[in-house]
Design an enzyme around this catalytic site. Structure first.
Site, PDB file in Angstrom:
ATOM      1  N   GLY A 169       5.717   0.060   3.023  1.00  0.00           N
ATOM      2  CA  GLY A 169       4.619  -0.237   3.696  1.00  0.00           C
ATOM      3  C   GLY A 169       3.702  -1.449   3.130  1.00  0.00           C
ATOM      4  N   ARG A 170       2.299  -1.147   3.483  1.00  0.00           N
ATOM      5  CA  ARG A 170       1.229  -2.192   3.031  1.00  0.00           C
ATOM      6  C   ARG A 170       0.905  -2.029   1.614  1.00  0.00           C
ATOM      7  NH1 ARG A 170      -2.999  -2.325   5.547  1.00  0.00           N
ATOM      8  NH2 ARG A 170      -3.061  -0.742   7.102  1.00  0.00           N
ATOM      9  N   GLU A 203       1.469  -4.621  -1.637  1.00  0.00           N
ATOM     10  CA  GLU A 203       0.777  -5.865  -1.558  1.00  0.00           C
ATOM     11  C   GLU A 203      -0.550  -5.570  -2.357  1.00  0.00           C
ATOM     12  OE1 GLU A 203       1.370  -7.079   3.123  1.00  0.00           O
ATOM     13  OE2 GLU A 203      -0.724  -6.369   2.514  1.00  0.00           O
ATOM     14  N   CYS A 212      12.046  -1.606   1.289  1.00  0.00           N
ATOM     15  CA  CYS A 212      11.076  -2.433   2.106  1.00  0.00           C
ATOM     16  C   CYS A 212      10.274  -3.222   1.387  1.00  0.00           C
ATOM     17  CB  CYS A 212      10.433  -1.279   2.991  1.00  0.00           C
ATOM     18  SG  CYS A 212       9.298  -2.127   4.344  1.00  0.00           S
ATOM     19  N   HIS A 213       8.876  -3.051   1.505  1.00  0.00           N
ATOM     20  CA  HIS A 213       8.011  -3.938   0.641  1.00  0.00           C
ATOM     21  C   HIS A 213       7.789  -3.606  -0.677  1.00  0.00           C
ATOM     22  CE1 HIS A 213       7.081  -5.033   5.019  1.00  0.00           C
ATOM     23  NE2 HIS A 213       6.039  -6.041   4.357  1.00  0.00           N
ATOM     24  N   TYR A 260      12.803  -5.382   2.734  1.00  0.00           N
ATOM     25  CA  TYR A 260      12.491  -5.931   4.316  1.00  0.00           C
ATOM     26  C   TYR A 260      12.452  -7.437   4.321  1.00  0.00           C
ATOM     27  CZ  TYR A 260      10.338  -6.005   8.797  1.00  0.00           C
ATOM     28  OH  TYR A 260       9.939  -6.125  10.109  1.00  0.00           O
TER      29      TYR A 260
END
Length: 388
Positions: free
Chosen positions: A283-284, A287, A313-314, A333
């Site tokens: 997800g975000r 980050e 993923c992330h 990802y």
């Protein structure tokens, strides 16, 4: 070849978690799962609903992920399955009025197959004449009048995680009860779980991907693991908002608001030496979590002690920032490929997107469609098995 086969009866605006969590968990445990919907065929999708109890008199609803069907309703032969799973949400309200659905459920019951139903799914059971009569069952509380009218012995859920077993019928109130419901269903199918009791830590953050935290979290709980979820600057009982990332024909994923994910422990109190494995959702959130020195130190502990780490993923943005990927082989990802390659890792193309890879103590996946492999590969590192 999977030794057990289960049918999921789906419909538009079934509850998002109540479809995907058991669907992917059972596959991770070695069960073949077919998902069908009346009027649709393999390759079509059902839209889902995100239902959240957040202090109002009833749940709120937003649009969830698109759920891909992998079988065709009109081709189903009940005799070829070992069990039936009925997700909740709003879909059961109309599915209960489709004769073919009622006939199919009645057939499963007459054959003595194992039945799991959750939340509003019990509306379909009530519509099938005689199926719940005299049977103990629970459901989301507003379903009580229908079940009582159908002759069921209503069991009031003391919490929204309540699960009731009555011979081959297993019912639960809401998705909070997934771990127990899935565990009972696996047992009903003849499965045994070995190697459970592991202690696993999830590093969470605001706007992590909804499925990528909930599916592995509840799957591992269903296996009998103690699972804690922590987030920097938050404590046990707080929640993290999640993001629904979906593939809808654009050049990148779309985003919608997901469920609120409850944390089970306080970040500052988490002692990494007391955990057997680490899971990093995508997800975000990664980050900004990659900029947190406490997160980086925690990740490094697991690698320095050669404990299993599963990242999807992330999530690999955090691993890159921690400097633990040099010399490793991994995936992520595809948009995170630059992070992975620049950190000194060998990039493994996720083709298909459901592909996962294990390199030593590290399991990596590209996105939530990879959950069955992601979870099963982590299980292998932890020595957890489901046998039928």
């Amino acid at each position: 070849m999977a030794s057990k086969r289960v049918l999921f009866l789906c419909g538009d605006f079934m509850e998002d978690y109540e479809a995907m969590v058991p669907f992917q968990a059972l596959q991770a445990f070695g069960v073949a799962v077919d998902a069908v919907c009346p009027g649709k065929k393999a390759g079509d999708v059902c839209r889902t609903a995100v239902h959240v109890l957040s202090g109002a008199q009833t749940y709120s609803e937003t649009v969830g992920h698109n759920f891909a069907l992998n079988a065709t309703f009109d081709e189903v032969d009940a005799a070829s399955y070992d069990g039936l799973w009925l997700p909740g949400g709003r879909a059961p309200e109309y599915l209960a009025h489709i004769p073919g659905v009622v006939e199919l459920v009645t057939k499963f019951v007459s054959l003595g197959k194992q039945i799991a139903s959750i939340c509003h799914g019990q509306l379909i059971l009530a519509a099938a004449a005689g199926v719940v009569k005299g049977r103990k069952c629970t459901a989301f509380p507003p379903v009580k009048p229908v079940l009582v009218a159908a002759g069921a012995h209503w069991v009031e859920p003391d919490t929204m995680a309540a699960t009731v077993v009555d011979d081959n019928l297993i019912t639960a109130a809401t998705y909070d009860g997934h771990p127990e419901l899935i565990r009972h269903f696996v047992k009903a199918l003849g499965g045994t779980i070995s190697g459970s009791g592991r202690k696993i830590l999830f590093i969470c953050g605001d706007y992590m991907e909804d499925y990528e935290v909930k599916v592995p979290f509840q799957s591992l709980q269903a296996l009998g693991c103690h699972v804690d979820a922590v987030c920097p600057s938050k404590k046990a009982g707080d929640t993290c908002p999640t993001a629904i990332h979906d593939f809808e024909g654009d050049q990148t994923y779309t985003e919608k608001p997901g469920h609120a994910f409850p944390l089970t422990a306080t970040f500052g109190d988490a002692d990494p030496s007391s955990y057997d494995a680490l899971v990093i959702p995508g997800g975000r959130a990664p980050e900004y979590l990659a900029l947190n020195e406490s997160v980086i130190a925690l990740v490094k502990h697991f690698f320095e002690n050669k404990k299993p780490v599963a990242s999807i993923c992330h999530g690999q943005q955090i691993l890159s920032a921690a400097g633990v990927l040099k010399g490793r082989k991994c995936t992520a990802y595809p948009a995170v490929k630059l992070n992975v390659v620049l950190s000194g890792a060998t990039w493994l193309e996720p083709d298909p997107i459901s592909r996962c890879f294990t390199d030593g103590n590290l399991v990596t996946g590209a996105a939530w469609p990879a959950h069955p492999e992601f979870i099963s590969q982590l299980m292998a590192l932890l020595g957890i098995q489901v046998s039928f």
